[in-house]
Design a protein around this motif. Structure first.
Motif, PDB file in Angstrom:
ATOM      1  N   ASP A  60       0.818  -1.203   0.000  1.00 21.40           N
ATOM      2  CA  ASP A  60       0.000   0.000   0.000  1.00 21.40           C
ATOM      3  C   ASP A  60       0.854   1.256   0.000  1.00 21.40           C
ATOM      4  O   ASP A  60       0.526   2.247  -0.668  1.00 21.40           O
ATOM      5  CB  ASP A  60      -0.926   0.004   1.224  1.00 21.40           C
ATOM      6  CG  ASP A  60      -2.033  -1.031   1.114  1.00 21.40           C
ATOM      7  OD1 ASP A  60      -2.239  -1.548   0.004  1.00 21.40           O
ATOM      8  OD2 ASP A  60      -2.683  -1.312   2.140  1.00 21.40           O
ATOM      9  N   SER A  90       3.765   1.700  -1.276  1.00 20.30           N
ATOM     10  CA  SER A  90       4.321   1.923  -2.611  1.00 20.30           C
ATOM     11  C   SER A  90       3.269   2.489  -3.556  1.00 20.30           C
ATOM     12  O   SER A  90       3.561   3.347  -4.393  1.00 20.30           O
ATOM     13  CB  SER A  90       4.860   0.608  -3.184  1.00 20.30           C
ATOM     14  OG  SER A  90       5.923   0.114  -2.409  1.00 20.30           O
ATOM     15  N   ILE A  91       2.052   1.997  -3.409  1.00 18.16           N
ATOM     16  CA  ILE A  91       0.967   2.481  -4.270  1.00 18.16           C
ATOM     17  C   ILE A  91       0.709   3.965  -4.029  1.00 18.16           C
ATOM     18  O   ILE A  91       0.715   4.776  -4.966  1.00 18.16           O
ATOM     19  CB  ILE A  91      -0.323   1.685  -4.021  1.00 18.16           C
ATOM     20  CG1 ILE A  91      -0.161   0.252  -4.539  1.00 18.16           C
ATOM     21  CG2 ILE A  91      -1.522   2.356  -4.693  1.00 18.16           C
ATOM     22  CD1 ILE A  91      -1.305  -0.664  -4.174  1.00 18.16           C
ATOM     23  N   PHE A  92       0.498   4.341  -2.775  1.00 20.26           N
ATOM     24  CA  PHE A  92       0.095   5.711  -2.480  1.00 20.26           C
ATOM     25  C   PHE A  92       1.247   6.705  -2.546  1.00 20.26           C
ATOM     26  O   PHE A  92       1.024   7.915  -2.568  1.00 20.26           O
ATOM     27  CB  PHE A  92      -0.606   5.766  -1.119  1.00 20.26           C
ATOM     28  CG  PHE A  92      -1.876   4.975  -1.090  1.00 20.26           C
ATOM     29  CD1 PHE A  92      -2.922   5.287  -1.951  1.00 20.26           C
ATOM     30  CD2 PHE A  92      -2.035   3.893  -0.237  1.00 20.26           C
ATOM     31  CE1 PHE A  92      -4.096   4.552  -1.949  1.00 20.26           C
ATOM     32  CE2 PHE A  92      -3.215   3.158  -0.229  1.00 20.26           C
ATOM     33  CZ  PHE A  92      -4.247   3.489  -1.094  1.00 20.26           C
ATOM     34  N   SER A 141       3.325   6.465  -5.107  1.00 26.77           N
ATOM     35  CA  SER A 141       3.671   6.520  -6.527  1.00 26.77           C
ATOM     36  C   SER A 141       3.120   7.779  -7.170  1.00 26.77           C
ATOM     37  O   SER A 141       2.132   8.367  -6.728  1.00 26.77           O
ATOM     38  CB  SER A 141       3.130   5.282  -7.253  1.00 26.77           C
ATOM     39  OG  SER A 141       1.716   5.260  -7.251  1.00 26.77           O
ATOM     40  N   LYS A 142       3.772   8.181  -8.239  1.00 25.46           N
ATOM     41  CA  LYS A 142       3.346   9.380  -8.965  1.00 25.46           C
ATOM     42  C   LYS A 142       1.995   9.125  -9.641  1.00 25.46           C
ATOM     43  O   LYS A 142       1.656   7.989  -9.980  1.00 25.46           O
ATOM     44  CB  LYS A 142       4.383   9.742 -10.020  1.00 25.46           C
ATOM     45  CG  LYS A 142       4.557   8.670 -11.093  1.00 25.46           C
ATOM     46  CD  LYS A 142       5.596   9.071 -12.111  1.00 25.46           C
ATOM     47  CE  LYS A 142       5.734   7.969 -13.189  1.00 25.46           C
ATOM     48  NZ  LYS A 142       6.734   8.323 -14.211  1.00 25.46           N
ATOM     49  N   PRO A 143       1.222  10.168  -9.844  1.00 25.12           N
ATOM     50  CA  PRO A 143      -0.050   9.977 -10.554  1.00 25.12           C
ATOM     51  C   PRO A 143       0.176   9.819 -12.048  1.00 25.12           C
ATOM     52  O   PRO A 143       1.149  10.329 -12.607  1.00 25.12           O
ATOM     53  CB  PRO A 143      -0.806  11.270 -10.242  1.00 25.12           C
ATOM     54  CG  PRO A 143       0.260  12.279 -10.009  1.00 25.12           C
ATOM     55  CD  PRO A 143       1.397  11.541  -9.358  1.00 25.12           C
ATOM     56  N   HIS A 175      -7.264  10.550 -13.098  1.00 27.31           N
ATOM     57  CA  HIS A 175      -5.958  10.431 -12.456  1.00 27.31           C
ATOM     58  C   HIS A 175      -5.930   9.217 -11.526  1.00 27.31           C
ATOM     59  O   HIS A 175      -6.850   9.017 -10.726  1.00 27.31           O
ATOM     60  CB  HIS A 175      -5.642  11.700 -11.671  1.00 27.31           C
ATOM     61  CG  HIS A 175      -5.838  12.960 -12.457  1.00 27.31           C
ATOM     62  ND1 HIS A 175      -4.993  13.348 -13.463  1.00 27.31           N
ATOM     63  CD2 HIS A 175      -6.827  13.905 -12.399  1.00 27.31           C
ATOM     64  CE1 HIS A 175      -5.424  14.486 -13.985  1.00 27.31           C
ATOM     65  NE2 HIS A 175      -6.534  14.841 -13.365  1.00 27.31           N
ATOM     66  N   HIS A 178      -3.122   6.268  -9.287  1.00 27.70           N
ATOM     67  CA  HIS A 178      -1.770   5.977  -8.821  1.00 27.70           C
ATOM     68  C   HIS A 178      -1.099   5.040  -9.832  1.00 27.70           C
ATOM     69  O   HIS A 178      -1.610   3.948 -10.109  1.00 27.70           O
ATOM     70  CB  HIS A 178      -1.791   5.326  -7.439  1.00 27.70           C
ATOM     71  CG  HIS A 178      -2.175   6.268  -6.348  1.00 27.70           C
ATOM     72  ND1 HIS A 178      -3.469   6.386  -5.880  1.00 27.70           N
ATOM     73  CD2 HIS A 178      -1.427   7.161  -5.634  1.00 27.70           C
ATOM     74  CE1 HIS A 178      -3.505   7.297  -4.914  1.00 27.70           C
ATOM     75  NE2 HIS A 178      -2.286   7.782  -4.742  1.00 27.70           N
ATOM     76  N   THR A 212       1.565   3.110  -9.836  1.00 31.36           N
ATOM     77  CA  THR A 212       2.005   1.786  -9.411  1.00 31.36           C
ATOM     78  C   THR A 212       0.826   0.821  -9.304  1.00 31.36           C
ATOM     79  O   THR A 212       0.933  -0.355  -9.664  1.00 31.36           O
ATOM     80  CB  THR A 212       2.729   1.869  -8.060  1.00 31.36           C
ATOM     81  OG1 THR A 212       3.882   2.702  -8.207  1.00 31.36           O
ATOM     82  CG2 THR A 212       3.169   0.496  -7.591  1.00 31.36           C
ATOM     83  N   LEU A 213      -0.306   1.312  -8.837  1.00 31.55           N
ATOM     84  CA  LEU A 213      -1.484   0.460  -8.698  1.00 31.55           C
ATOM     85  C   LEU A 213      -1.929  -0.081 -10.050  1.00 31.55           C
ATOM     86  O   LEU A 213      -2.186  -1.278 -10.203  1.00 31.55           O
ATOM     87  CB  LEU A 213      -2.620   1.238  -8.046  1.00 31.55           C
ATOM     88  CG  LEU A 213      -3.928   0.477  -7.860  1.00 31.55           C
ATOM     89  CD1 LEU A 213      -3.760  -0.609  -6.816  1.00 31.55           C
ATOM     90  CD2 LEU A 213      -5.054   1.427  -7.461  1.00 31.55           C
ATOM     91  N   TYR A 267      -8.647  -0.450  -6.973  1.00 30.70           N
ATOM     92  CA  TYR A 267      -8.472  -0.065  -5.577  1.00 30.70           C
ATOM     93  C   TYR A 267      -9.148  -1.021  -4.596  1.00 30.70           C
ATOM     94  O   TYR A 267      -8.659  -1.240  -3.493  1.00 30.70           O
ATOM     95  CB  TYR A 267      -9.006   1.353  -5.341  1.00 30.70           C
ATOM     96  CG  TYR A 267      -8.070   2.440  -5.820  1.00 30.70           C
ATOM     97  CD1 TYR A 267      -7.010   2.886  -5.031  1.00 30.70           C
ATOM     98  CD2 TYR A 267      -8.238   3.025  -7.073  1.00 30.70           C
ATOM     99  CE1 TYR A 267      -6.142   3.869  -5.468  1.00 30.70           C
ATOM    100  CE2 TYR A 267      -7.386   4.010  -7.523  1.00 30.70           C
ATOM    101  CZ  TYR A 267      -6.332   4.437  -6.720  1.00 30.70           C
ATOM    102  OH  TYR A 267      -5.475   5.404  -7.171  1.00 30.70           O
TER     103      TYR A 267
END
Length: 230
Positions: free
Chosen positions: A5, A7-9, A11-13, A24, A26, A28-29, A71
């Motif tokens: 989680d 890493s996901i949040f 990550s750049k948009p 928009h 995340h 990585t997600l 998500y």
């Protein structure tokens, strides 16, 4: 391996433009869900350099549901439409003019989705049973002969239709479009989920005479978007 989680949040948009609207997410997600989308976000494609991608092969509703799934690992069905009684009468009069053509379309799908009990001339030319997405074959392989066996027990049960004035066309097409999207971008778990949701909804659907068109619309979409073009 699933990403964390944090890493996901962190990550750049990344922005996907769908039907002119920027959405928009995340990066990585989304990249963790799909190798084709990962190449678009992190690879050598121009989209990766620009930080956005224009998707012309998906509608906004389907992509928003995909984001919801990314998500939460679930997505809501499309809303049914409540048809006014007068409008429904007019629609049925219009449908009656094309009823013969509709029957031909359904009959011609015998090697794709089946004839649904309609007798056909044995001399009719048969279509190829191969398909791009294998939607009918997936139904057959995952469910036994007793229609309505549902494999994903943890999913919330879908709502069944209660009236002939409830148009479920978009409900069915929403799941079918999600299946096609997941097939294209190689998202196997989402593909199976869409199939499960569609099968379960169909299994509890009351086929009022006024709602035959809902099923016909689904069959036409499936045939146009998953049947192999010769």
């Amino acid at each position: 391996m699933p990403v964390s989680d944090s890493s996901i949040f962190a990550s750049k948009p990344f922005t996907f433009i769908v039907q002119g609207k920027p959405l928009h997410v995340h990066a990585t997600l989304i990249s963790d869900c799909s190798e084709p989308l990962d190449r678009m976000i992190n690879g050598q494609m121009s989209e990766a350099q620009q930080g956005f991608a224009l998707l012309e092969d998906v509608d906004e509703g389907t992509f928003v549901r995909f984001i919801r799934w990314a998500y939460s690992k679930d997505y809501p069905a499309a809303e049914y439409i409540l048809v006014e009684a007068g409008d429904e009468t007019s629609a049925q009069a219009s449908k009656s003019e094309t009823s013969k053509e509709t029957v031909v379309v359904v009959e011609d799908l015998d090697d794709g989705w089946g004839s649904f009990g309609i007798k056909k001339d044995k001399k009719k030319k048969k279509h190829s049973s191969s398909s791009k997405g294998g939607l009918r074959e997936s139904f057959i392989s995952q469910y036994d002969s007793s229609w309505g066996t549902f494999s994903t027990f943890l999913l919330p049960a879908p709502r069944g239709n209660k009236s002939p004035l409830e148009d479920y066309t978009e409900v069915f097409l929403g799941h079918a479009r999600m299946y096609v999207f997941a097939e294209k971008y190689d998202i196997q778990s989402l593909k199976k989920l869409a199939l499960d949701k569609l099968q379960h909804t169909l299994s509890i659907f009351t086929l009022y005479p006024e709602r035959v068109g809902d099923i016909t619309a689904l069959l036409k979409y499936v045939y146009a978007n998953t049947a192999e073009k010769n």
